[in-house]
Design a protein around this motif. Structure first.
Motif, short mmCIF file in Angstrom:
data_model
loop_
_atom_site.label_atom_id
_atom_site.label_comp_id
_atom_site.label_asym_id
_atom_site.label_seq_id
_atom_site.Cartn_x
_atom_site.Cartn_y
_atom_site.Cartn_z
N UNK A 163 0.63 -1.14 -0.04
CA UNK A 163 0.00 0.04 -0.12
C UNK A 163 0.99 1.19 -0.10
N UNK A 164 2.01 1.06 0.65
CA UNK A 164 2.74 2.44 0.77
C UNK A 164 3.52 2.66 -0.57
N UNK A 165 4.00 1.78 -1.23
CA UNK A 165 4.73 1.77 -2.39
C UNK A 165 3.42 2.32 -3.42
N UNK A 166 2.45 1.73 -3.28
CA UNK A 166 1.20 2.06 -4.35
C UNK A 166 1.21 3.72 -4.25
N UNK A 167 1.24 4.18 -2.88
CA UNK A 167 0.78 5.50 -2.65
C UNK A 167 1.71 6.06 -3.57
N UNK A 168 3.24 6.04 -3.27
CA UNK A 168 4.31 6.69 -3.84
C UNK A 168 4.24 6.62 -5.41
N UNK A 169 3.69 5.39 -5.98
CA UNK A 169 3.79 5.44 -7.38
C UNK A 169 2.54 6.26 -7.89
N UNK A 170 1.41 6.09 -7.20
CA UNK A 170 0.27 6.87 -7.78
C UNK A 170 0.61 8.45 -7.70
N UNK A 171 1.42 8.88 -6.46
CA UNK A 171 1.68 10.35 -6.67
C UNK A 171 2.52 10.69 -7.90
N UNK A 172 3.54 9.87 -8.23
CA UNK A 172 4.25 9.98 -9.36
C UNK A 172 3.31 10.16 -10.76
N UNK A 173 2.43 9.15 -10.68
CA UNK A 173 1.47 8.99 -11.96
C UNK A 173 0.85 10.34 -11.88
#
Length: 396
Positions: A163-173
């Motif tokens: 979930x934490x990695x997905x948040x960082x990825x979503x922020x970049x996208x």
């Protein structure tokens, strides 16, 4: 004497008064020593009756209770690491027979020992065995619960990390999409064309990372759950075991199918099922009796274990003459091969059904590989249909 009575107090009114005896002279004492007084020699003191030894009839309820407790322990043991269920049951039942009947235990008592009385039985060894084994069983259960706790927390940690990695990825996208949106709103085609490749690259990379990470985490979780499942399955009680064959019962079968389907969903590894139906059980029962039928049923279970030898293969008796084997990491080709080997195995060995009666016991076998998204019922039905086709072709 009167002085002693005054010092220690007079006797109570209801206490008997000892008879007055004149004090002897020194000469009388030397020539005729006085006899030693004992309670039994005094007519004023009642004799105390001896406590009778317990009769065998009085010990029967105690031995019956102890035997029932040991028998319950033998039927529901907590298996120690590397221990076989049959061996654990045999050990406790041997001590149960020794405690209740006095039967000597092979390997523990002398080879020529015979059944002894209650007072001569090896009670100290039984107490030592009980305390030592119960402590070991308690430690084993604690280890299993600790493993379960670790798996749960590892799963929670994995989900939190994803979930934490997905948040960082979503922020970049989202940042790249916002830049494209701003360029489009300004009506700047050149800026949009310039930013579009970078945005697509970020989105593609994010999706690939997310899929790779999810697959990796799912694989790790599946391995932990499967490892824990094998450890806990060793401690399963008789509620999931068929008493005649020692195979799993229908409850165990349903659980094994559900776990196999869940692991297939997580890892993508195939799972397959063998459906087995003993041929001619009614004829065997009618001709030789139900004990012969039980021997035929047990022979099918033994053949299944001989062919399906992996620790993850679950052999179950799901009906009177019906068996099933649930196999993970097994595709339909391997399942077909195992079905052929099982049929060949049954044909190779005859079974002693009664004294002087030896027969080949056969079975009809179907198989099916699990399909994504299907449940236990649908999976079982496909294997059963293939089994009935086999049985129908034999009848024809």
């Amino acid at each position: 004497m009167q002085k002693l009575l005054k010092i220690f107090g007079a006797r109570s009114a209801d206490a008997p008064t000892p008879p007055s005896v004149p004090e002897p002279s020194a000469r009388q004492t030397a020539e005729h020593p006085l006899p030693v007084w004992t309670p039994s020699s005094s007519p004023s003191v009642a004799s105390v009756p001896a406590v009778p030894s317990p009769s065998p009839d009085a010990l029967t309820p105690v031995l019956d209770t102890l035997g029932a407790l040991l028998q319950c322990w033998a039927r529901h043991p907590v298996l120690l690491p590397g221990e076989d269920r049959a061996e654990a049951e045999r050990t406790v039942m041997e001590w149960q027979r020794h405690a209740t009947l006095g039967t000597p235990i092979p390997g523990v008592h002398a080879p020529d020992a015979v059944a002894g009385p209650v007072y001569g039985r090896d009670w100290s060894a039984l107490v030592s065995l009980s305390s030592t084994r119960r402590r070991a069983e308690s430690m084993t259960v604690g280890e299993h619960l600790g493993d379960l706790q670790r798996v749960v927390w590892d799963t929670v940690s994995s989900l939190a990390r994803v979930a934490g990695d997905d948040v960082a990825t979503d922020r970049s996208v989202n940042a790249q999409l916002e830049a494209l949106r701003a360029s489009a709103q300004r009506g700047d085609p050149a800026a949009v064309m310039r930013d579009l490749p970078a945005a697509l690259a970020v989105i593609t990379k994010a999706l690939a990372l997310r899929q790779s990470r999810a697959a990796r985490e799912n694989m790790m979780m599946a391995e932990r759950v499967e490892s824990l499942g094998r450890a806990l399955s060793d401690a399963e009680d008789s509620a999931r075991t068929d008493p005649l064959t020692g195979a799993g019962n229908r409850l165990r079968y349903t659980e094994a199918c559900e776990r196999a389907l869940a692991l297939m969903t997580l890892t993508g590894a195939p799972s397959s099922l063998l459906a087995i139906d003993l041929d001619g059980l009614k004829l065997i029962n009618d001709a030789f009796g139900h004990p012969a039928g039980d021997l035929a049923i047990a022979s099918v279970a033994k053949a299944c274990w001989t062919v399906c030898t992996r620790p993850t293969d679950v052999v179950c008796r799901i009906g009177g003459d019906e068996f099933a084997v649930v196999m993970t990491n097994t595709n339909v080709t391997a399942a077909a091969s195992l079905a052929d080997r099982l049929e060949q195995r049954l044909q190779e060995r005859s079974v002693m059904l009664a004294e002087g009666v030896q027969r080949i016991v056969t079975a009809s076998i179907g198989f099916a590989a699990a399909q994504p998204g299907e449940g236990v019922e649908a999976w079982t039905s496909r294997a059963d249909r293939r089994l009935y086709d086999v049985k129908k072709s034999r009848t024809a």
